[in-house]
Motif scaffolding. Structure first.
Motif, mmCIF file in Angstrom:
data_model
loop_
_atom_site.group_PDB
_atom_site.id
_atom_site.type_symbol
_atom_site.label_atom_id
_atom_site.label_comp_id
_atom_site.label_asym_id
_atom_site.label_seq_id
_atom_site.Cartn_x
_atom_site.Cartn_y
_atom_site.Cartn_z
ATOM 1 N N ALA A 183 105.610 -31.942 74.059
ATOM 2 C CA ALA A 183 105.766 -33.187 74.815
ATOM 3 C C ALA A 183 105.924 -32.926 76.308
ATOM 4 C CB ALA A 183 106.970 -33.965 74.296
ATOM 5 N N SER A 184 106.664 -31.887 76.681
ATOM 6 C CA SER A 184 106.887 -31.611 78.109
ATOM 7 C C SER A 184 105.576 -31.251 78.813
ATOM 8 C CB SER A 184 107.916 -30.496 78.283
ATOM 9 O OG SER A 184 107.463 -29.275 77.727
ATOM 10 N N VAL A 185 104.735 -30.487 78.133
ATOM 11 C CA VAL A 185 103.437 -30.123 78.725
ATOM 12 C C VAL A 185 102.542 -31.355 78.849
ATOM 13 C CG1 VAL A 185 101.312 -28.782 78.396
ATOM 14 C CG2 VAL A 185 103.525 -27.731 77.946
ATOM 15 N N GLU A 186 102.539 -32.202 77.831
ATOM 16 C CA GLU A 186 101.700 -33.404 77.878
ATOM 17 C C GLU A 186 102.161 -34.360 78.976
ATOM 18 O OE1 GLU A 186 98.945 -33.922 76.512
ATOM 19 O OE2 GLU A 186 98.888 -32.278 75.061
ATOM 20 N N ILE A 187 103.473 -34.436 79.195
ATOM 21 C CA ILE A 187 103.984 -35.285 80.276
ATOM 22 C C ILE A 187 103.553 -34.721 81.637
ATOM 23 C CG2 ILE A 187 106.091 -36.044 81.454
ATOM 24 C CD1 ILE A 187 107.392 -36.231 78.649
ATOM 25 N N SER A 188 103.666 -33.389 81.782
ATOM 26 C CA SER A 188 103.232 -32.752 83.030
ATOM 27 C C SER A 188 101.729 -32.921 83.237
ATOM 28 C CB SER A 188 103.593 -31.267 83.011
ATOM 29 O OG SER A 188 104.986 -31.075 82.929
ATOM 30 N N ARG A 189 100.990 -32.854 82.153
ATOM 31 C CA ARG A 189 99.534 -33.024 82.219
ATOM 32 C C ARG A 189 99.180 -34.457 82.635
ATOM 33 N NH1 ARG A 189 95.759 -33.878 77.751
ATOM 34 N NH2 ARG A 189 93.646 -33.378 78.438
ATOM 35 N N LEU A 190 99.960 -35.422 82.165
ATOM 36 C CA LEU A 190 99.741 -36.821 82.551
ATOM 37 C C LEU A 190 99.897 -36.983 84.067
ATOM 38 C CD1 LEU A 190 99.372 -39.842 81.821
ATOM 39 C CD2 LEU A 190 101.860 -39.956 81.532
ATOM 40 N N VAL A 191 100.904 -36.296 84.626
ATOM 41 C CA VAL A 191 101.115 -36.350 86.075
ATOM 42 C C VAL A 191 99.886 -35.813 86.800
ATOM 43 C CG1 VAL A 191 102.494 -35.431 87.983
ATOM 44 C CG2 VAL A 191 103.627 -36.178 85.882
ATOM 45 N N ASP A 192 99.312 -34.705 86.276
ATOM 46 C CA ASP A 192 98.107 -34.125 86.882
ATOM 47 C C ASP A 192 96.919 -35.090 86.782
ATOM 48 O OD1 ASP A 192 99.315 -31.826 87.690
ATOM 49 O OD2 ASP A 192 98.598 -30.592 86.035
ATOM 50 N N LYS A 193 96.747 -35.689 85.585
ATOM 51 C CA LYS A 193 95.610 -36.584 85.371
ATOM 52 C C LYS A 193 95.702 -37.830 86.250
ATOM 53 C CE LYS A 193 93.937 -37.315 81.280
ATOM 54 N NZ LYS A 193 93.842 -37.679 79.834
ATOM 55 N N MET A 194 96.927 -38.331 86.422
ATOM 56 C CA MET A 194 97.124 -39.528 87.238
ATOM 57 C C MET A 194 97.181 -39.194 88.735
ATOM 58 S SD MET A 194 97.128 -41.815 84.917
ATOM 59 C CE MET A 194 97.630 -43.265 85.834
ATOM 60 N N ASN A 195 97.140 -37.883 89.027
ATOM 61 C CA ASN A 195 97.169 -37.404 90.418
ATOM 62 C C ASN A 195 98.393 -37.913 91.177
ATOM 63 O OD1 ASN A 195 96.060 -35.799 92.443
ATOM 64 N ND2 ASN A 195 95.023 -37.551 93.405
ATOM 65 N N TRP A 196 99.544 -37.874 90.467
ATOM 66 C CA TRP A 196 100.801 -38.273 91.111
ATOM 67 C C TRP A 196 101.340 -37.075 91.888
ATOM 68 C CZ3 TRP A 196 103.019 -40.720 86.028
ATOM 69 C CH2 TRP A 196 102.370 -41.939 85.800
ATOM 70 N N LYS A 197 100.839 -36.913 93.094
ATOM 71 C CA LYS A 197 101.218 -35.760 93.916
ATOM 72 C C LYS A 197 101.481 -36.196 95.348
ATOM 73 C CE LYS A 197 98.390 -32.457 91.294
ATOM 74 N NZ LYS A 197 97.281 -31.459 91.359
ATOM 75 N N PHE A 198 102.234 -35.347 96.029
ATOM 76 C CA PHE A 198 102.441 -35.561 97.456
ATOM 77 C C PHE A 198 101.254 -34.959 98.209
ATOM 78 C CE2 PHE A 198 106.814 -35.424 95.778
ATOM 79 C CZ PHE A 198 107.294 -36.627 96.279
ATOM 80 N N ASN A 199 100.593 -35.763 99.016
ATOM 81 C CA ASN A 199 99.475 -35.271 99.818
ATOM 82 C C ASN A 199 100.026 -34.722 101.132
ATOM 83 O OD1 ASN A 199 97.398 -36.028 97.995
ATOM 84 N ND2 ASN A 199 97.667 -38.172 98.644
ATOM 85 N N LEU A 200 100.193 -33.423 101.169
ATOM 86 C CA LEU A 200 100.798 -32.773 102.318
ATOM 87 C C LEU A 200 99.723 -32.245 103.261
ATOM 88 C CD1 LEU A 200 103.532 -30.810 100.361
ATOM 89 C CD2 LEU A 200 103.814 -32.949 101.601
ATOM 90 N N PRO A 201 100.041 -32.120 104.520
ATOM 91 C CA PRO A 201 99.071 -31.584 105.495
ATOM 92 C C PRO A 201 98.645 -30.164 105.127
ATOM 93 C CG PRO A 201 100.960 -32.566 106.606
ATOM 94 C CD PRO A 201 101.301 -32.518 105.157
ATOM 95 N N SER A 202 97.456 -29.795 105.515
ATOM 96 C CA SER A 202 96.935 -28.465 105.196
ATOM 97 C C SER A 202 97.744 -27.361 105.853
ATOM 98 C CB SER A 202 95.475 -28.357 105.631
ATOM 99 O OG SER A 202 95.360 -28.616 107.027
ATOM 100 N N SER A 203 98.513 -27.721 106.875
ATOM 101 C CA SER A 203 99.334 -26.725 107.563
ATOM 102 C C SER A 203 100.537 -26.281 106.724
ATOM 103 C CB SER A 203 99.826 -27.290 108.896
ATOM 104 O OG SER A 203 100.576 -28.477 108.690
#
Length: 447
Positions: free
Chosen positions: A159-179
Motif C-alpha cells: 500500500a505504501s508503494v502504491e500511494i507513493s506511485r499515485l503521487v508520481d502519477k498525479m505529478n504532485w511535486k514542487f516545481n523548483l528552479p533548476s538552480s
C-alpha cells in the motif's frame, strides 16, 4: 508410465497457475521480498535450537546418567540460565521478520516500478513501526515485529508503494528552479508521499483504535484467531490445523494463531493421560499434545519431506535451500522453506502443504486408537528433534518408528508436486543464465 502421466497432468494444470501468480507484480514483490530475509531467518533459527537442548531434566536422574546425558543436562542448565542471551540472534532476525519484510517488499515493488526503492523501503519501515510498535514510555513492543506482524507488513509494504506511485502519477511535486541541487529537490519531493502515507495508513490505524480499542495488527489477529471449542475431536482438530496452514499460504503465521487452542487442549489432555499412567492405567485420551507435535512435524505443513526432496534437487536454488533447511526442519523450524521455497502464494506446493498434515494427524489418531503407538502422556520440550519428541512424549520406541514413517509419507505426498515445481524452477534458472550470457556478450560488443 503412470507416474509420468500424473506429473504431466499436474504440470498442465498447476504450472500455468503458478506462472500467472509468479508474474503478478505484487505477489512477486511479496515472494522476492521475503526471500531477501531468508539468510537472517536460517541463521537466527539455529540459535533457537541451541537454546532448547533435547532433554527434559525432570525425566532423568543425574546420579545414574551416562556422560552424554550429563552433557545434555549441563547444556540445558546453561541454556536456561542464559536463555535471553542465546536467543538474542533469533529475536533480532526471525523476531524482526515482519519489520524486515515491510522494507524488503516495498523495496522490491518499488524497484519493479522503477521508483526510488530505498526511500520506498524506508517509508514502509517507518509506517510499520508506527502501526505495529508504537513507543510506550520509551519501550518498543516486540509482539508484531516478527512473524505475527507479517500480514500487516505485506499490506503496508504494498500500500505504501502504491500511494507513493499515485503521487508520481498525479505529478504532485514542487516545481523548483533548476538552480536547486537535485539532492535537495529529491529530498523535498519525498515529503509529499511520506506525508500522504502517514495520513492514509497511520490514519486508518488511528480510526480503528478509536472505534475498536485495538490497533490494526491486533484487529487482524482478533479476526483471524478462531474461537473454536470443537477441536477436542479429530474433525474439529483437522479443521483447526487446516485453517492455520491456509493462513501460512498468505504469509500469516497460522501456527501462532491456532497455538493457544491446540497447545492448551494438548496440554490438558496430556495431563489426563499422565494421571491415568500414575494410576497404573494405559493413557487413552487421543487428542493429546503429541497430536499437535505431529501436526507441525518438520514445521507447519509437515515440510521435512519437502526439505529432503529439495536437498537432492537438480535446481540450484532448491538444493541449497533444502540442505540449509533439513536441520532446522528436524527441530520443527521451517520458515526457510515457507518463505524461501516459497510456499507462500505458491499454488503448486500449497496442495501438499495442506493435505500432508491431514494425513499425518489422521494416521496418528487411528494409530493411537488401535494401540499401534502409545498416547502421549509426557509434556516434551519444544524445538527438540522430532524423533526425540516422539520418544519423550510416550517413552515408547514404537512412536519414534511411527514418526519416521510419517516423514517418509510426507516425502511421497510432496513428491509429484515437487517435481512439477522443480521443473519450473530449472526452466527459470536456465532462462536467467541465458539472459546473463546475452548481457555479457552485449557488453563485449559494446566495448
Amino acid at each position: 508410465m503412470g507416474q509420468s502421466k500424473l506429473l504431466d497432468k499436474l504440470d498442465k494444470v498447476l504450472s500455468p497457475i503458478g506462472a500467472k501468480i509468479g508474474s503478478q507484480r505484487h505477489l512477486n514483490a511479496i515472494s522476492t521480498g521475503m526471500m531477501m530475509t531468508l539468510p537472517l531467518i536460517v541463521v537466527g533459527s539455529l540459535f533457537l535450537i541451541i537454546a532448547n537442548p533435547p532433554i527434559n531434566p525432570e525425566l532423568v536422574d543425574p546420579n545414574n546418567s551416562n556422560v552424554f546425558i550429563q552433557f545434555l543436562l549441563s547444556w540445558k542448565e546453561f541454556a536456561v540460565d542464559n536463555y535471553s542471551t542465546i536467543t538474542a540472534p533469533f529475536d533480532m532476525t526471525m523476531g524482526l521478520l515482519g519489520l524486515m519484510s515491510a522494507f524488503a517488499i516495498a523495496y522490491t515493488l518499488a524497484s519493479n516500478y522503477k521508483m526510488n526503492a530505498a526511500m520506498s523501503g524506508l517509508i514502509s519501515t517507518s509506517l510499520f513501526f508506527m502501526i505495529c510498535a508504537p513507543s510506550n514510555d520509551g519501550n518498543i513492543p516486540m509482539s508484531f515485529l516478527g512473524a505475527d506482524g507479517l500480514f500487516v507488513a505485506i499490506i503496508i509494504g504494498i500500500a505504501s508503494v502504491e500511494i507513493s506511485r499515485l503521487v508520481d502519477k498525479m505529478n504532485w511535486k514542487f516545481n523548483l528552479p533548476s538552480s536547486v541541487p537535485s539532492a535537495v529537490s529529491s529530498f523535498i519531493n519525498t515529503l509529499i508521499p511520506l506525508l500522504l502515507n502517514i495520513v492514509v495508513l497511520y490514519g486508518l490505524n488511528v480510526i480503528i483504535i478509536a472505534n475498536t480499542g485495538m490497533s490494526l495488527p491486533q484487529s487482524i489477529m482478533s479476526i483471524l484467531t478462531p474461537a473454536l471449542s470443537v477441536a477436542d475431536n479429530i474433525w474439529g482438530y483437522l479443521m483447526l490445523i487446516t485453517f492455520g496452514n491456509l493462513l501460512w499460504l498468505f504469509g500469516v503465521n497460522g501456527t501462532s494463531i491456532i497455538f493457544p487452542i491446540a497447545f492448551a487442549l494438548g496440554l490438558s489432555n496430556t495431563g489426563l493421560n499422565s494421571d491415568l499412567v500414575a494410576a497404573g492405567q494405559d493413557p487413552n485420551v487421543l487428542m493429546n499434545l503429541q497430536m499437535f507435535r505431529i501436526a507441525i512435524l518438520g514445521g507447519a505443513g509437515n515440510t521435512l519431506g519437502l526439505a529432503i526432496l529439495m536437498a537432492k534437487s537438480k535446481s540450484t536454488h532448491l538444493k541449497s535451500l533444502g540442505r540449509l533447511s533439513i536441520v532446522p526442519g528436524i527441530c520443527g523450524i521451517n520458515e526457510p522453506i515457507i518463505f524461501g521455497g516459497p510456499i507462500v502464494f505458491n499454488p503448486i506446493l500449497a496442495i501438499p502443504f495442506i493435505i500432508t498434515p491431514i494425513i499425518s494427524v489422521s494416521l496418528t489418531y487411528f494409530a493411537q486408537k488401535i494401540g499401534v503407538i502409545t498416547c502421549g502422556y509426557i509434556v516434551d520440550p519444544s524445538f527438540t528433534p522430532f524423533f526425540a519428541q516422539a520418544y519423550l512424549s510416550s517413552m515408547d520406541i514404537r512412536n519414534v518408528i511411527f514418526v519416521c514413517a510419517l516423514v517418509l509419507i510426507s516425502v511421497v505426498t510432496y513428491y509429484p508436486f515437487f517435481k512439477v515445481y522443480e521443473g519450473n524452477m530449472i526452466k527459470k534458472e536456465l532462462e536467467e543464465a541465458n539472459e546473463e550470457e546475452d548481457f555479457s556478450f552485449d557488453e563485449i560488443d559494446f566495448a
